[in-house]
Design a protein around this motif. Sequence first.
Motif, PDB file in Angstrom:
ATOM      1  N   ALA A 163      29.684  44.341  60.197  1.00 34.14           N
ATOM      2  CA  ALA A 163      29.020  44.312  58.890  1.00 34.14           C
ATOM      3  C   ALA A 163      30.019  44.557  57.770  1.00 34.14           C
ATOM      4  N   GLY A 164      30.981  45.459  58.007  1.00 39.82           N
ATOM      5  CA  GLY A 164      32.012  45.704  57.010  1.00 39.82           C
ATOM      6  C   GLY A 164      32.874  44.481  56.768  1.00 39.82           C
ATOM      7  N   VAL A 165      33.238  43.779  57.840  1.00 36.84           N
ATOM      8  CA  VAL A 165      34.032  42.555  57.707  1.00 36.84           C
ATOM      9  C   VAL A 165      33.254  41.510  56.913  1.00 36.84           C
ATOM     10  N   LEU A 166      31.965  41.361  57.210  1.00 34.32           N
ATOM     11  CA  LEU A 166      31.139  40.396  56.490  1.00 34.32           C
ATOM     12  C   LEU A 166      31.052  40.744  55.007  1.00 34.32           C
ATOM     13  N   TYR A 167      30.988  42.038  54.696  1.00 35.46           N
ATOM     14  CA  TYR A 167      30.943  42.464  53.296  1.00 35.46           C
ATOM     15  C   TYR A 167      32.228  42.076  52.577  1.00 35.46           C
ATOM     16  N   VAL A 168      33.368  42.311  53.231  1.00 33.72           N
ATOM     17  CA  VAL A 168      34.656  41.955  52.635  1.00 33.72           C
ATOM     18  C   VAL A 168      34.735  40.447  52.414  1.00 33.72           C
ATOM     19  N   VAL A 169      34.249  39.656  53.374  1.00 36.52           N
ATOM     20  CA  VAL A 169      34.256  38.198  53.248  1.00 36.52           C
ATOM     21  C   VAL A 169      33.393  37.762  52.067  1.00 36.52           C
ATOM     22  N   GLN A 170      32.225  38.400  51.894  1.00 37.07           N
ATOM     23  CA  GLN A 170      31.346  38.058  50.778  1.00 37.07           C
ATOM     24  C   GLN A 170      32.018  38.368  49.432  1.00 37.07           C
ATOM     25  N   VAL A 171      32.676  39.523  49.357  1.00 36.63           N
ATOM     26  CA  VAL A 171      33.361  39.884  48.119  1.00 36.63           C
ATOM     27  C   VAL A 171      34.472  38.878  47.817  1.00 36.63           C
TER      28      VAL A 171
ATOM     29  N   MET B   6      35.972  47.894  48.091  1.00 37.75           N
ATOM     30  CA  MET B   6      35.308  46.642  47.716  1.00 37.75           C
ATOM     31  C   MET B   6      34.341  46.864  46.557  1.00 37.75           C
ATOM     32  N   LEU B   7      33.654  48.009  46.548  1.00 42.38           N
ATOM     33  CA  LEU B   7      32.743  48.309  45.444  1.00 42.38           C
ATOM     34  C   LEU B   7      33.504  48.432  44.123  1.00 42.38           C
ATOM     35  N   LEU B   8      34.683  49.041  44.179  1.00 42.84           N
ATOM     36  CA  LEU B   8      35.505  49.145  42.973  1.00 42.84           C
ATOM     37  C   LEU B   8      35.943  47.761  42.496  1.00 42.84           C
ATOM     38  N   VAL B   9      36.313  46.890  43.438  1.00 41.07           N
ATOM     39  CA  VAL B   9      36.719  45.527  43.082  1.00 41.07           C
ATOM     40  C   VAL B   9      35.560  44.788  42.421  1.00 41.07           C
ATOM     41  N   LEU B  10      34.356  44.928  42.983  1.00 39.13           N
ATOM     42  CA  LEU B  10      33.190  44.274  42.396  1.00 39.13           C
ATOM     43  C   LEU B  10      32.931  44.783  40.984  1.00 39.13           C
ATOM     44  N   ARG B  11      33.054  46.089  40.803  1.00 32.57           N
ATOM     45  CA  ARG B  11      32.796  46.664  39.473  1.00 32.57           C
ATOM     46  C   ARG B  11      33.804  46.156  38.450  1.00 32.57           C
ATOM     47  N   VAL B  12      35.067  46.081  38.836  1.00 27.47           N
ATOM     48  CA  VAL B  12      36.104  45.591  37.934  1.00 27.47           C
ATOM     49  C   VAL B  12      35.795  44.170  37.475  1.00 27.47           C
ATOM     50  N   HIS B  13      35.240  43.359  38.375  1.00 20.53           N
ATOM     51  CA  HIS B  13      34.940  41.963  38.045  1.00 20.53           C
ATOM     52  C   HIS B  13      33.523  41.774  37.504  1.00 20.53           C
ATOM     53  N   GLY B  14      32.812  42.867  37.264  1.00 22.49           N
ATOM     54  CA  GLY B  14      31.511  42.775  36.623  1.00 22.49           C
ATOM     55  C   GLY B  14      30.351  42.490  37.537  1.00 22.49           C
TER      56      GLY B  14
ATOM     57  N   MET C  49      39.360  40.585  35.313  1.00 21.13           N
ATOM     58  CA  MET C  49      38.524  39.986  34.269  1.00 21.13           C
ATOM     59  C   MET C  49      37.660  38.897  34.882  1.00 21.13           C
ATOM     60  N   THR C  50      36.395  38.855  34.509  1.00 21.87           N
ATOM     61  CA  THR C  50      35.530  37.779  34.947  1.00 21.87           C
ATOM     62  C   THR C  50      35.704  36.585  34.043  1.00 21.87           C
ATOM     63  N   SER C  51      35.259  35.443  34.528  1.00 23.13           N
ATOM     64  CA  SER C  51      35.392  34.224  33.750  1.00 23.13           C
ATOM     65  C   SER C  51      34.404  34.216  32.604  1.00 23.13           C
ATOM     66  N   SER C  52      34.557  33.252  31.717  1.00 26.35           N
ATOM     67  CA  SER C  52      33.659  33.170  30.574  1.00 26.35           C
ATOM     68  C   SER C  52      32.244  32.818  30.992  1.00 26.35           C
ATOM     69  N   ASN C  53      32.104  32.228  32.192  1.00 22.05           N
ATOM     70  CA  ASN C  53      30.774  31.915  32.677  1.00 22.05           C
ATOM     71  C   ASN C  53      30.039  33.149  33.166  1.00 22.05           C
ATOM     72  N   GLY C  54      30.760  34.231  33.460  1.00 18.49           N
ATOM     73  CA  GLY C  54      30.115  35.479  33.864  1.00 18.49           C
ATOM     74  C   GLY C  54      29.868  35.521  35.345  1.00 18.49           C
ATOM     75  N   PRO C  55      29.528  36.719  35.877  1.00 18.45           N
ATOM     76  CA  PRO C  55      29.313  36.902  37.287  1.00 18.45           C
ATOM     77  C   PRO C  55      28.188  36.068  37.848  1.00 18.45           C
ATOM     78  N   SER C  56      27.103  35.902  37.095  1.00 21.39           N
ATOM     79  CA  SER C  56      25.967  35.177  37.649  1.00 21.39           C
ATOM     80  C   SER C  56      26.315  33.731  37.910  1.00 21.39           C
ATOM     81  N   ALA C  57      27.142  33.127  37.047  1.00 19.65           N
ATOM     82  CA  ALA C  57      27.528  31.742  37.257  1.00 19.65           C
ATOM     83  C   ALA C  57      28.408  31.605  38.479  1.00 19.65           C
ATOM     84  N   ALA C  58      29.334  32.533  38.631  1.00 21.41           N
ATOM     85  CA  ALA C  58      30.201  32.487  39.807  1.00 21.41           C
ATOM     86  C   ALA C  58      29.407  32.736  41.058  1.00 21.41           C
ATOM     87  N   ALA C  59      28.458  33.669  41.008  1.00 20.58           N
ATOM     88  CA  ALA C  59      27.675  33.992  42.192  1.00 20.58           C
ATOM     89  C   ALA C  59      26.855  32.800  42.640  1.00 20.58           C
ATOM     90  N   SER C  60      26.353  32.030  41.689  1.00 23.51           N
ATOM     91  CA  SER C  60      25.534  30.877  42.071  1.00 23.51           C
ATOM     92  C   SER C  60      26.354  29.820  42.763  1.00 23.51           C
TER      93      SER C  60
END
Length: 220
Positions: free
Chosen positions: A197-205, A134-142, A1-12
């Motif tokens: 590049a794969g490691v960096l992607y995992v770190v970003q997620v 990682m793509l599945l994890v991102l989708r689950v969290h919005g 579940m994402t927070s009430s602030n939503g993905p964009s707030a967390a991403a910022s």
Amino acid sequence: MTSSNGPSAAASAVPGAGASAATDRDALPDRVWTLPNALSVVRLLGVPLFLWLLLGPQADGWAVLVLALSGFTDWADGKLARMLGQSSRLGTLLDPAADRLYIVATLIAFVLRDVVPLWVVAVLVGRELVLGLMLLVLRVHGYPPLQVHYVGKAATFILLYAFPLLLLADGEGPLAAVVAPVAWALTIWGSALYLLAGVLYVVQVAGLLRADRAAGGAAP
């Protein structure tokens, strides 16, 4: 579940490429019928043809030509997207998808033809499986998929040059002997960057998820 602030707030709240990639993708228009997207679709349609040429008639020259045309359309769709102002969310998904399919298709064909050892394929395909998770994890969290890191683009560029040289090195004669060291050097270097590049992607997620949890805990 994402927070009430939503993905964009967390991403910022996440410093670095992961947050900016998600934000940049969200800012793109949701276009489908564009010339760059059409070129990306043509690249995708070339994957089964490329694989058949390698495994069916083993027409390596034609397969290399298909790969070269794929590389040209890869350059052209990005160039046209910028020139015509036709960048789109779909384009940011199609382009890396085509690159990965060409790489996986080539690796499968190379193993079946004993051009490369199985461990090379296991490492690179394993990397793709991790990114798929990682793509599945991102989708689950919005979150949408993150944009490709420049290290990944460099790795793909190197590997797509290494693969035709590996085909030449698999033959006999003085040309194969000269090409083989270059082909394997590019393969090893490109594979190392591909894994990085794969490691960096995992770190970003992981960074996005940490920020998401922190935002959720700070919300009233």
